[in-house]
Design an enzyme around this catalytic site. Sequence first.
Site, PDB file in Angstrom:
ATOM      1  N   TYR A  25     -42.835 -70.233 -29.718  1.00 52.64           N
ATOM      2  CA  TYR A  25     -42.634 -70.318 -28.315  1.00 52.64           C
ATOM      3  C   TYR A  25     -42.790 -69.232 -26.713  1.00 52.64           C
ATOM      4  CZ  TYR A  25     -41.448 -72.942 -23.977  1.00 52.64           C
ATOM      5  OH  TYR A  25     -40.884 -73.702 -23.113  1.00 52.64           O
ATOM      6  N   GLU A  47     -39.505 -81.333 -21.369  1.00 50.46           N
ATOM      7  CA  GLU A  47     -38.445 -81.239 -20.826  1.00 50.46           C
ATOM      8  C   GLU A  47     -37.845 -81.997 -20.524  1.00 50.46           C
ATOM      9  OE1 GLU A  47     -37.493 -78.458 -20.491  1.00 50.46           O
ATOM     10  OE2 GLU A  47     -38.459 -76.460 -20.388  1.00 50.46           O
ATOM     11  N   TRP A  55     -33.597 -77.325 -28.373  1.00 51.84           N
ATOM     12  CA  TRP A  55     -35.534 -76.798 -27.870  1.00 51.84           C
ATOM     13  C   TRP A  55     -36.154 -76.692 -29.351  1.00 51.84           C
ATOM     14  CZ3 TRP A  55     -38.564 -78.489 -24.342  1.00 51.84           C
ATOM     15  CH2 TRP A  55     -39.822 -77.463 -24.448  1.00 51.84           C
TER      16      TRP A  55
END
Length: 196
Positions: A25, A47, A55
């Site tokens: 990512y 998000e 995350w």
Amino acid sequence: MIEPRERCAWAGADRPNPDPLMVAYHDDEWGRPVTDDTELFERLALESFQAGLSWSTILRKRAAFREAFDGFEPAAVAAFDAADRARLMGDAGIVRNAAKIDATIGNGAALLDTAAEAGSFAAYLAGHVPPPPRRLPPTARAGDIPATTPASDALSADLRRRGFRFVGSTIVYAFMQSVGLVDDHLPACFRYSGAP
């Protein structure tokens, strides 16, 4: 095998057991400009779902999120009904938070309205945070990366005015980082120079 390169510390590449999803990512997505409205919607939704979680948790659930939310096609998500909400709340593959699910469905409709007005959601965002993305100065350190900025405050307020939810300034700034509206790769990171 993770290629040995200098990266932003949050990617965790230098840890004993790095998370390959986090490293990929960082290397392939974070900070790169996104102009596709469906991808922008996905990133904003993820998000929002990430709030209060790591995350890496969201990345591990990303494929399930995409399947559950019809690839984050805004028109499809905006049309979700009570049966879809119940299906999502029963889906163990995603984060089952009723407020975030409802916000994502509503945000699909708000994104469509905003895109219709601006030509696209990407054009709307570029109007608020014009390119090129702001880059950190060569002397920046991890502690210099803000959690919010005046730009994220203003964008957050306008999104809320347009009916978006779960778009506080901290979430919006993380979204801005994700989709390349700002470029917060640190100077020591191989991506700081914009390298592929």
